[in-house]
Design a protein around this motif. Structure first.
Motif, PDB file in Angstrom:
ATOM      1  N   UNK A   1       0.882  -1.148   0.118  1.00  0.00           N
ATOM      2  CA  UNK A   1       0.009   0.230   0.105  1.00  0.00           C
ATOM      3  C   UNK A   1       0.809   1.341  -0.092  1.00  0.00           C
ATOM      4  N   UNK A   2       1.825   1.160   0.863  1.00  0.00           N
ATOM      5  CA  UNK A   2       2.626   2.508   0.770  1.00  0.00           C
ATOM      6  C   UNK A   2       3.664   2.668  -0.147  1.00  0.00           C
ATOM      7  N   UNK A   3       3.225   2.841  -1.583  1.00  0.00           N
ATOM      8  CA  UNK A   3       4.062   2.923  -2.497  1.00  0.00           C
ATOM      9  C   UNK A   3       5.122   4.005  -2.675  1.00  0.00           C
ATOM     10  N   UNK A   4       4.927   5.185  -1.629  1.00  0.00           N
ATOM     11  CA  UNK A   4       5.885   6.029  -1.851  1.00  0.00           C
ATOM     12  C   UNK A   4       6.998   5.885  -1.080  1.00  0.00           C
ATOM     13  N   UNK A   5       6.763   4.774  -0.194  1.00  0.00           N
ATOM     14  CA  UNK A   5       7.886   4.365   0.775  1.00  0.00           C
ATOM     15  C   UNK A   5       8.566   2.979  -0.021  1.00  0.00           C
ATOM     16  N   UNK A   6       7.832   2.280  -0.478  1.00  0.00           N
ATOM     17  CA  UNK A   6       8.442   0.953  -1.195  1.00  0.00           C
ATOM     18  C   UNK A   6       7.964   0.738  -2.508  1.00  0.00           C
ATOM     19  N   UNK A   7       8.411   1.603  -3.360  1.00  0.00           N
ATOM     20  CA  UNK A   7       7.994   1.599  -4.812  1.00  0.00           C
ATOM     21  C   UNK A   7       7.837   0.238  -5.615  1.00  0.00           C
ATOM     22  N   UNK A   8       8.763  -0.454  -5.281  1.00  0.00           N
ATOM     23  CA  UNK A   8       8.772  -1.750  -5.845  1.00  0.00           C
ATOM     24  C   UNK A   8       7.604  -2.715  -5.539  1.00  0.00           C
ATOM     25  N   UNK A   9       6.903  -2.412  -4.313  1.00  0.00           N
ATOM     26  CA  UNK A   9       6.119  -3.265  -3.776  1.00  0.00           C
ATOM     27  C   UNK A   9       6.373  -4.671  -3.314  1.00  0.00           C
ATOM     28  N   UNK A  10       7.620  -4.911  -3.477  1.00  0.00           N
ATOM     29  CA  UNK A  10       8.010  -6.195  -3.089  1.00  0.00           C
ATOM     30  C   UNK A  10       7.709  -6.505  -1.754  1.00  0.00           C
ATOM     31  N   UNK A  11       7.125  -7.666  -1.293  1.00  0.00           N
ATOM     32  CA  UNK A  11       7.110  -8.059   0.041  1.00  0.00           C
ATOM     33  C   UNK A  11       8.222  -9.002   0.573  1.00  0.00           C
ATOM     34  N   UNK A  12       8.665  -8.635   1.713  1.00  0.00           N
ATOM     35  CA  UNK A  12       9.659  -9.256   2.132  1.00  0.00           C
ATOM     36  C   UNK A  12       9.332 -11.024   2.508  1.00  0.00           C
ATOM     37  N   UNK A  13      10.194 -11.694   2.242  1.00  0.00           N
ATOM     38  CA  UNK A  13      10.067 -13.218   2.706  1.00  0.00           C
ATOM     39  C   UNK A  13      10.067 -13.391   4.215  1.00  0.00           C
ATOM     40  N   UNK A  14      10.985 -12.643   4.968  1.00  0.00           N
ATOM     41  CA  UNK A  14      10.916 -12.773   6.281  1.00  0.00           C
ATOM     42  C   UNK A  14      10.072 -11.993   6.895  1.00  0.00           C
ATOM     43  N   UNK A  15      10.332 -11.944   8.528  1.00  0.00           N
ATOM     44  CA  UNK A  15      11.307 -12.676   9.205  1.00  0.00           C
ATOM     45  C   UNK A  15      11.033 -14.111   9.644  1.00  0.00           C
ATOM     46  N   UNK A  16      11.604 -14.759  10.090  1.00  0.00           N
ATOM     47  CA  UNK A  16      11.575 -16.051  10.749  1.00  0.00           C
ATOM     48  C   UNK A  16      10.552 -15.963  11.942  1.00  0.00           C
ATOM     49  N   UNK A  17       9.291 -16.517  11.695  1.00  0.00           N
ATOM     50  CA  UNK A  17       8.289 -16.573  12.810  1.00  0.00           C
ATOM     51  C   UNK A  17       8.147 -17.516  13.782  1.00  0.00           C
ATOM     52  N   UNK A  18       9.173 -18.425  13.942  1.00  0.00           N
ATOM     53  CA  UNK A  18       8.935 -19.632  14.615  1.00  0.00           C
ATOM     54  C   UNK A  18       9.230 -19.336  16.201  1.00  0.00           C
ATOM     55  N   UNK A  19       9.893 -18.135  16.599  1.00  0.00           N
ATOM     56  CA  UNK A  19      10.377 -17.719  17.759  1.00  0.00           C
ATOM     57  C   UNK A  19       8.954 -17.304  18.701  1.00  0.00           C
ATOM     58  N   UNK A  20       7.918 -17.092  17.851  1.00  0.00           N
ATOM     59  CA  UNK A  20       6.556 -16.473  18.647  1.00  0.00           C
ATOM     60  C   UNK A  20       6.295 -17.616  19.543  1.00  0.00           C
ATOM     61  N   UNK A  21       6.478 -18.726  19.134  1.00  0.00           N
ATOM     62  CA  UNK A  21       5.920 -19.982  20.128  1.00  0.00           C
ATOM     63  C   UNK A  21       6.912 -20.664  21.000  1.00  0.00           C
ATOM     64  N   UNK A  22       7.948 -19.928  21.388  1.00  0.00           N
ATOM     65  CA  UNK A  22       9.086 -20.434  22.134  1.00  0.00           C
ATOM     66  C   UNK A  22       8.711 -20.021  23.542  1.00  0.00           C
ATOM     67  N   UNK A  23       9.355 -20.693  24.442  1.00  0.00           N
ATOM     68  CA  UNK A  23       8.817 -20.323  26.105  1.00  0.00           C
ATOM     69  C   UNK A  23       9.520 -19.114  26.139  1.00  0.00           C
ATOM     70  N   UNK A  24       8.545 -18.487  27.027  1.00  0.00           N
ATOM     71  CA  UNK A  24       8.934 -16.935  27.450  1.00  0.00           C
ATOM     72  C   UNK A  24       9.272 -16.780  29.087  1.00  0.00           C
ATOM     73  N   UNK A  25       8.784 -17.421  29.662  1.00  0.00           N
ATOM     74  CA  UNK A  25       9.216 -17.629  31.060  1.00  0.00           C
ATOM     75  C   UNK A  25       8.805 -16.470  31.979  1.00  0.00           C
ATOM     76  N   UNK A  26       7.707 -15.791  31.500  1.00  0.00           N
ATOM     77  CA  UNK A  26       7.085 -14.566  32.136  1.00  0.00           C
ATOM     78  C   UNK A  26       6.162 -15.179  33.351  1.00  0.00           C
ATOM     79  N   UNK A  27       5.841 -16.220  33.466  1.00  0.00           N
ATOM     80  CA  UNK A  27       5.094 -16.816  34.313  1.00  0.00           C
ATOM     81  C   UNK A  27       5.564 -16.667  35.816  1.00  0.00           C
ATOM     82  N   UNK A  28       7.024 -16.610  35.842  1.00  0.00           N
ATOM     83  CA  UNK A  28       7.835 -16.608  37.282  1.00  0.00           C
ATOM     84  C   UNK A  28       7.495 -15.147  37.882  1.00  0.00           C
TER      85      UNK A  28
END
Length: 335
Positions: free
Chosen positions: A279-306
């Motif tokens: 949508x923001x063509x003035x910032x990203x005129x090629x409109x290429x959408x990045x392949x990343x980032x790696x999202x697997x970390x979102x489901x890793x242990x966070x330890x905040x329960x402590x």
């Protein structure tokens, strides 16, 4: 359409439709099951707040939800995800139709979230900050059993104070950096953003949630920005001092919420990236959408329960999302 301000500092147009849907109907729109439709886009952080709050409070049966696609043009968000490109309840192709039906000469932004009055097809409000508060306070009669108190009276002053600075420096701060039209304006917004994130890291190093010991409206508002940080703001908006994954406290806090029912299961990373980079063509005129980032970390242990805390207070987690509201396979985080 240009998004960056060529004269320097980006200023958000905050002239929203302030009509409210209330229990007493004082603005002419009383809370009624089935009367209204919440129109959102999963890509949008402001709309994502309403998606989360509606889900946490269990309002699916009384407030239907329409989902616009991740991209739009200068005219409006569109319902290109629906069969025939029309919202199945409102029967419209573009959200602007609901705005123009109430305000034929409407000149402000056609934004999501928006709540539409189904019988008339007219927009009621797009005041995103008030929408989620009203879902908590005005729709109470229809909350699910076990719904959390996201805006408890005894904490409202503290929540409001946190929300003000988070909006200014973080929620809107990433846009002020990304849409800056001068080096000076960009660096000013960049500095305020990371100063605030550092302060929030200090606060959250000693407590699980922003205010009190349960999830509140404040956590919802910060989360939707953090969820988009590495996927969009770090690169696209040049907020690149640190990735979220490089800020240990905020990364753990964000993962804690992401893994809480009602939060991560509303996040559509594919739509998020497509929206910002296309949508923001003035910032990203090629409109290429990045392949990343790696999202697997979102489901890793966070330890905040402590740190203690009770995510839903005396309430309970919401049930899984409705079949028609599930984030498409491959659009969320992966294990």
């Amino acid at each position: 359409m240009a998004y960056a301000n060529p004269t320097g500092e980006f200023t958000r147009d905050q002239r929203y439709i302030t009509t409210r849907i209330t229990a007493d109907g004082r603005d002419g729109y009383p809370v009624e099951p089935g009367r209204y439709r919440l129109v959102v886009a999963r890509a949008c952080p402001w709309a994502n707040r309403a998606i989360i709050v509606r889900r946490l409070l269990g309002l699916e049966d009384v407030l239907s939800q329409g989902i616009a696609g991740p991209t739009h043009d200068v005219r409006s968000w569109t319902f290109d995800l629906d069969p025939g490109g029309r919202d199945p309840v409102l029967g419209i192709e573009r959200l602007q139709e609901a705005y123009f039906k109430r305000f034929p000469a409407y000149e402000k932004g056609i934004t999501v979230p928006a709540i539409v009055d189904v019988p008339t097809g007219q927009v009621v409000t797009n005041d995103f900050a008030q929408i989620t508060i009203d879902l908590s306070l005005e729709w109470t009669r229809y909350h699910r059993d076990g719904a959390p108190k996201l805006y408890p009276e005894e904490l409202r002053d503290q929540i409001d104070k946190v929300n003000r600075v988070v909006f200014t420096d973080v929620n809107n701060g990433v846009y002020r950096a990304g849409f800056a039209g001068s080096q000076e304006a960009y660096e000013k917004a960049y500095g305020k953003l990371f100063d605030r994130l550092d302060g929030l890291s200090d606060l959250l190093s000693g407590q699980r949630y922003l205010v009190g010991d349960t999830i509140t409206e404040a956590d919802v508002r910060l989360f939707t920005t953090l969820a988009r940080f590495d996927a969009a703001y770090h690169g696209h908006f040049k907020c690149n001092r640190s990735k979220l994954t490089e800020m240990p406290v905020l990364w753990a806090y964000a993962r804690d919420l992401f893994q809480t029912p009602g939060f991560g299961d509303t996040i559509d990373f594919a739509d998020i990236k497509k929206h910002y980079y296309v949508v923001h063509k003035d910032i990203n005129p090629t409109q290429i959408v990045p392949a990343g980032p790696d999202l697997s970390g979102w489901l890793t242990e966070h330890g905040r329960e402590k740190l203690g805390g009770r995510p839903f207070g005396d309430g309970t987690p919401p049930p899984p999302p409705r079949p028609g509201e599930v984030v498409p396979a491959g659009h969320g985080a992966t294990g």
